[in-house]
Design a protein around this motif. Structure first.
Motif, mmCIF file in Angstrom:
data_model
loop_
_atom_site.group_PDB
_atom_site.id
_atom_site.type_symbol
_atom_site.label_atom_id
_atom_site.label_comp_id
_atom_site.label_asym_id
_atom_site.label_seq_id
_atom_site.Cartn_x
_atom_site.Cartn_y
_atom_site.Cartn_z
ATOM 1 N N UNK A 277 37.074 35.897 23.254
ATOM 2 C CA UNK A 277 37.128 34.610 22.558
ATOM 3 C C UNK A 277 38.311 34.500 21.601
ATOM 4 N N UNK A 278 38.670 35.606 20.943
ATOM 5 C CA UNK A 278 39.716 35.556 19.917
ATOM 6 C C UNK A 278 41.053 36.135 20.397
ATOM 7 N N UNK A 279 41.193 36.327 21.699
ATOM 8 C CA UNK A 279 42.421 36.930 22.219
ATOM 9 C C UNK A 279 43.553 35.929 22.414
ATOM 10 N N UNK A 280 43.246 34.635 22.364
ATOM 11 C CA UNK A 280 44.290 33.637 22.589
ATOM 12 C C UNK A 280 44.797 33.633 24.017
ATOM 13 N N UNK A 281 43.888 33.780 24.963
ATOM 14 C CA UNK A 281 44.299 33.878 26.369
ATOM 15 C C UNK A 281 44.970 32.604 26.875
ATOM 16 N N UNK A 282 44.690 31.473 26.237
ATOM 17 C CA UNK A 282 45.360 30.227 26.635
ATOM 18 C C UNK A 282 46.868 30.338 26.479
ATOM 19 N N UNK A 283 47.290 31.109 25.484
ATOM 20 C CA UNK A 283 48.722 31.233 25.207
ATOM 21 C C UNK A 283 49.457 32.033 26.273
ATOM 22 N N UNK A 284 48.725 32.909 26.961
ATOM 23 C CA UNK A 284 49.387 33.719 27.994
ATOM 24 C C UNK A 284 49.013 33.274 29.399
ATOM 25 N N UNK A 285 48.007 32.403 29.521
ATOM 26 C CA UNK A 285 47.654 31.857 30.826
ATOM 27 C C UNK A 285 46.686 32.677 31.638
ATOM 28 N N UNK A 287 43.356 33.834 33.206
ATOM 29 C CA UNK A 287 42.153 33.073 33.532
ATOM 30 C C UNK A 287 40.888 33.915 33.345
ATOM 31 N N UNK A 288 39.810 33.220 32.964
ATOM 32 C CA UNK A 288 38.504 33.859 32.820
ATOM 33 C C UNK A 288 37.471 33.077 33.611
ATOM 34 N N UNK A 289 36.289 33.688 33.799
ATOM 35 C CA UNK A 289 35.199 32.950 34.426
ATOM 36 C C UNK A 289 34.436 32.172 33.360
ATOM 37 N N UNK A 300 43.025 45.268 39.686
ATOM 38 C CA UNK A 300 42.766 45.036 38.265
ATOM 39 C C UNK A 300 43.837 44.207 37.567
ATOM 40 N N UNK A 301 44.695 43.541 38.336
ATOM 41 C CA UNK A 301 45.711 42.672 37.755
ATOM 42 C C UNK A 301 45.160 41.256 37.629
ATOM 43 N N UNK A 302 45.482 40.596 36.523
ATOM 44 C CA UNK A 302 45.052 39.216 36.311
ATOM 45 C C UNK A 302 45.945 38.274 37.114
ATOM 46 N N UNK A 303 45.757 36.981 36.894
ATOM 47 C CA UNK A 303 46.600 35.991 37.573
ATOM 48 C C UNK A 303 48.029 35.979 37.039
ATOM 49 N N UNK A 304 48.263 36.656 35.908
ATOM 50 C CA UNK A 304 49.615 36.770 35.351
ATOM 51 C C UNK A 304 50.168 38.147 35.696
ATOM 52 N N UNK A 305 51.269 38.181 36.400
ATOM 53 C CA UNK A 305 51.856 39.449 36.831
ATOM 54 C C UNK A 305 52.175 40.328 35.628
#
Length: 461
Positions: A277-285, A287-289, A300-305
């Protein structure tokens, strides 16, 4: 702004070894931790709980020692000594992790809360409010999960306990009400019952361990109820009312009726939620469920390389050993050039009630759902020689095998040292050893593992 080859957010069971190995491989590395080095496992999970469970088991064995001809008299529980021993073990393990990080060249430890401010940029805020910005080529998120708090009227003002805060109680609760009838709730419930608490477990499903086979669930229910632990299923707490300093009134709704319980403490153990919640994931793009778990591929890689997620924060099996395996997969793929994946990896686990529940592979229910051609064998622990000799006859052994290939599909071992016994079957599964070979395998006598001969004797060729 300092730039690193690799940044790890969270010094848990994946983050610590990954940071050390990346630094040793020549990567300029930083690891960020907002609270305590070692993560949940060392500080609030596996290590402290299993230390306290050992004390609870000793109290229980002492109370039953007359069955084996040893009369030790009344058993006294010193909760302060139990907590002190637990703390000493935790401190030892944490110091080992801290020393390992501090002694690794090329590795910087940053204490503070991490928040993304760009795709590969992070702000670290220390406890004193000071901030520093860093960036990294590779970023690994290992922030774990925390207790999910249900929306129950009056709960927030009841000074409820979590799996973290209950570890520091300096007195044994008079009546502990546990919300949740799965691993965390059952381990703590039995532990404090053995310390002397009256314990009531509230489970909203129609049985405890709802994801396990019904016979396993029923067997453990019988065991816990023999220890005078009350288990209410198909039940939910609707309201909590504080009556004085150490008295709570709990409204419990079961099928067709609502009843009131008097309690001294409430433990919330009804699931965990990812710390995103407090990681600011919107700023890096990233994605979460819908629950906040970070979405990853089978590497184990996210949608951001270049940004990865490891451990409980990504959802899936929430176990320390899975987080550690996440680290080995990521490290070997990035540094050693391998192509490992989380797809189809074995997921063993063990619940440390007494007896333990060791699990690997498919349950019978899952085999049915997959419409597999399978056979099942069940052996009660009351038929196991080692169990009889040691007065550990509660529980059962259960295995599911493929009818044609004779390979083991899964097992549930509800037994003393069930976690150790199931490891034998895991090795067989990973090595492709069929059940008929185990049936006639020579095991040392008299051991628990030897009873696998008897278990597989129940299979029909």
């Amino acid at each position: 702004m300092k730039h690193y080859d690799a940044i790890i957010i969270g010094a848990g069971q994946a983050g610590v070894p990954l940071a050390k190995k990346l630094a040793m491989a020549g990567k300029k590395t930083a690891i960020i931790e907002k609270r305590l080095i070692g993560g949940t496992c060392i500080n609030d999970g596996c290590t402290p709980t299993k230390a306290m469970i050992a004390s609870a088991r000793m109290a229980y064995q002492a109370s039953k020692s007359a069955d084996l001809g040893i009369d030790v008299g009344p058993v006294k529980v010193d909760i302060k000594k139990i907590i002190k021993r637990k703390d000493e073990i935790v401190d030892q393990f944490r110091k080992g992790a801290e020393d390992g990080l501090d002694s690794t060249k090329g590795l910087t430890v940053l204490m503070g809360a991490a928040r993304f401010t760009g795709e590969k940029e992070i702000t670290v805020k220390a406890e004193d409010g000071k901030e520093q910005k860093i960036s990294g080529e590779l970023i690994f998120i290992n922030t774990g999960a925390e207790t999910a708090i249900p929306d129950i009227e009056g709960l927030s003002g009841s000074h409820y306990l979590t799996s973290t805060t209950i570890l520091d109680l300096t007195e044994v609760p008079e009546h502990l009400v546990v919300i949740g009838g799965n691993y965390i709730g059952l381990e703590f419930g039995q532990m404090f019952s053995r310390f002397g608490s009256q314990v009531t477990i509230i489970e909203k499903s129609d049985r405890i361990l709802a994801k396990e086979d019904q016979d396993v669930s029923e067997s453990l229910t019988e065991i816990l109820e023999k220890e005078k632990i009350a288990i209410l299923t198909s039940a939910e707490i609707k309201k909590v009312k504080v009556n004085g300093k150490s008295s709570l009134e709990v409204d419990v709704q079961t099928v067709g009726k609502t009843s009131k319980l008097k309690a001294s403490h409430i433990l919330v153990a009804a699931g965990r939620t990812p710390q995103t919640r407090h990681l600011g994931l919107d700023a890096c793009g990233v994605k979460t469920d819908e629950k906040g778990h970070i979405l990853v591929n089978d590497k184990l890689e996210t949608n951001i390389k270049g940004i990865y997620a490891l451990g409980d924060v990504k959802g899936g099996p929430a176990f320390t050993h899975i987080a550690y395996n996440d680290y080995t997969i990521v490290y070997r793929n990035l540094i050693e050039g391998t192509d490992y994946s989380i797809k189809d990896r074995p997921v063993p686990y063990c619940m440390f009630t007494d007896p333990q529940l060791g699990r690997i592979g498919l349950s019978e229910t899952e085999a049915q759902e997959k419409k597999l051609d399978y056979q099942v064998a069940v052996l009660p622990m009351s038929s196991v020689a080692r169990g009889i000799e040691t007065n550990e006859t509660q529980g059962l052994m259960k295995a599911i095998v493929d009818t044609k290939s004779k390979k083991i599909l899964g097992a549930a071992i509800l037994a003393s040292e069930g976690g150790e016994i199931v490891s034998v079957l895991q090795m067989a599964m990973e090595g492709g050893i069929t059940y008929d070979r185990i049936r006639y395998c020579v095991f040392a006598h008299p051991t628990y593992s030897e009873s696998l001969n008897n278990l597989f004797m129940k299979m029909e060729d």
